[in-house]
Design a protein around this motif. Structure first.
Motif, short mmCIF file in Angstrom:
data_model
loop_
_atom_site.label_atom_id
_atom_site.label_comp_id
_atom_site.label_asym_id
_atom_site.label_seq_id
_atom_site.Cartn_x
_atom_site.Cartn_y
_atom_site.Cartn_z
N LEU A 260 -0.94 -8.87 -11.45
CA LEU A 260 -1.29 -7.60 -10.81
C LEU A 260 -0.40 -6.47 -11.32
O LEU A 260 -0.87 -5.35 -11.56
N ASP A 261 0.89 -6.75 -11.52
CA ASP A 261 1.81 -5.75 -12.07
C ASP A 261 1.38 -5.32 -13.47
O ASP A 261 1.36 -4.14 -13.80
N ALA A 262 1.03 -6.30 -14.31
CA ALA A 262 0.62 -6.00 -15.69
C ALA A 262 -0.67 -5.19 -15.72
O ALA A 262 -0.79 -4.24 -16.50
N LEU A 263 -1.61 -5.55 -14.89
CA LEU A 263 -2.87 -4.79 -14.84
C LEU A 263 -2.63 -3.36 -14.36
O LEU A 263 -3.20 -2.41 -14.88
N SER A 264 -1.77 -3.21 -13.38
CA SER A 264 -1.44 -1.88 -12.88
C SER A 264 -0.77 -1.05 -13.96
O SER A 264 -1.09 0.13 -14.14
N ALA A 265 0.16 -1.66 -14.70
CA ALA A 265 0.85 -0.95 -15.79
C ALA A 265 -0.14 -0.51 -16.87
O ALA A 265 0.08 0.51 -17.54
N ALA A 266 -1.23 -1.25 -17.01
CA ALA A 266 -2.27 -0.90 -17.99
C ALA A 266 -3.31 0.03 -17.39
O ALA A 266 -4.34 0.29 -18.01
N HIS A 267 -3.04 0.53 -16.19
CA HIS A 267 -3.92 1.48 -15.48
C HIS A 267 -5.30 0.90 -15.18
O HIS A 267 -6.31 1.60 -15.22
N VAL A 268 -5.33 -0.40 -14.89
CA VAL A 268 -6.57 -1.07 -14.50
C VAL A 268 -6.68 -0.97 -12.98
O VAL A 268 -5.76 -1.35 -12.26
N ARG A 269 -7.79 -0.45 -12.51
CA ARG A 269 -8.02 -0.35 -11.07
C ARG A 269 -8.42 -1.72 -10.55
O ARG A 269 -9.30 -2.37 -11.10
N GLN A 270 -7.76 -2.15 -9.48
CA GLN A 270 -7.97 -3.49 -8.97
C GLN A 270 -8.50 -3.47 -7.54
O GLN A 270 -8.15 -2.61 -6.75
N THR A 271 -9.33 -4.46 -7.25
CA THR A 271 -9.86 -4.63 -5.91
C THR A 271 -9.98 -6.12 -5.62
O THR A 271 -9.65 -6.93 -6.46
N VAL A 272 -10.44 -6.45 -4.45
CA VAL A 272 -10.56 -7.85 -4.04
C VAL A 272 -12.00 -8.13 -3.63
O VAL A 272 -12.62 -7.33 -2.94
N VAL A 273 -12.49 -9.26 -4.07
CA VAL A 273 -13.78 -9.76 -3.60
C VAL A 273 -13.47 -11.04 -2.84
O VAL A 273 -12.88 -11.97 -3.39
N THR A 274 -13.81 -11.06 -1.56
CA THR A 274 -13.42 -12.18 -0.71
C THR A 274 -14.45 -12.41 0.38
O THR A 274 -15.23 -11.52 0.70
N GLY A 275 -14.39 -13.56 0.96
CA GLY A 275 -15.23 -13.87 2.11
C GLY A 275 -14.57 -13.46 3.42
O GLY A 275 -15.16 -13.59 4.49
N ASN A 276 -13.33 -12.97 3.33
CA ASN A 276 -12.62 -12.53 4.53
C ASN A 276 -13.11 -11.16 4.98
O ASN A 276 -13.63 -10.39 4.18
N VAL A 277 -12.89 -10.86 6.26
CA VAL A 277 -13.12 -9.49 6.71
C VAL A 277 -11.97 -8.66 6.15
O VAL A 277 -10.89 -9.17 5.84
N ARG A 278 -12.18 -7.37 5.99
CA ARG A 278 -11.22 -6.50 5.32
C ARG A 278 -9.80 -6.60 5.90
O ARG A 278 -8.82 -6.74 5.16
N LEU B 144 1.11 -9.06 -2.47
CA LEU B 144 0.11 -8.78 -3.49
C LEU B 144 -0.71 -7.53 -3.20
O LEU B 144 -1.70 -7.27 -3.87
N ASP B 145 -0.29 -6.76 -2.23
CA ASP B 145 -1.09 -5.62 -1.78
C ASP B 145 -0.74 -4.30 -2.44
O ASP B 145 -1.45 -3.32 -2.27
N THR B 146 0.30 -4.23 -3.24
CA THR B 146 0.78 -2.94 -3.72
C THR B 146 -0.12 -2.30 -4.78
O THR B 146 -0.10 -1.09 -4.92
N HIS B 147 -0.88 -3.08 -5.51
CA HIS B 147 -1.71 -2.52 -6.59
C HIS B 147 -3.20 -2.61 -6.33
O HIS B 147 -4.00 -2.41 -7.24
N ILE B 148 -3.58 -2.92 -5.11
CA ILE B 148 -5.00 -3.13 -4.78
C ILE B 148 -5.58 -1.88 -4.14
O ILE B 148 -5.01 -1.31 -3.23
#
Length: 77
Positions: free
Chosen positions: A42-60, A72-76
């Motif tokens: 997640l840190d590496a993706l953030s450093a590369a300016h990749v926007r990240q999200t989560v796909v899950t079966g959980n409620v938000r 793991l919530d800092t870059h999402i």
């Protein structure tokens, strides 16, 4: 299309589920863990300016609690 009653029932369920997860947050942190390398990825993706999200079966709210529990919530978005 779901009825208004079904939506209200789901919202009540989601709130109750989030409340239970929140009340047991310490147990979640104690017993659970992030996959090895997840934070670094997640840190590496953030450093590369990749926007990240989560796909899950959980409620938000539960997904947010779980991400937070393992740092793991800092870059999402």
């Amino acid at each position: 299309m779901p009825s208004t009653t079904n939506r209200r029932d789901f919202e009540r369920f989601a709130q109750a589920l989030a409340k239970q997860h929140s009340q047991h947050f310490g147990v979640l942190r104690e017993r659970g863990s992030a996959l090895p390398g997840a934070a670094a990825a997640l840190d590496a993706l953030s450093a590369a300016h990749v926007r990240q999200t989560v796909v899950t079966g959980n409620v938000r709210a539960v997904a947010q609690l779980k991400l937070n529990a393992f740092g793991l919530d800092t870059h999402i978005d």
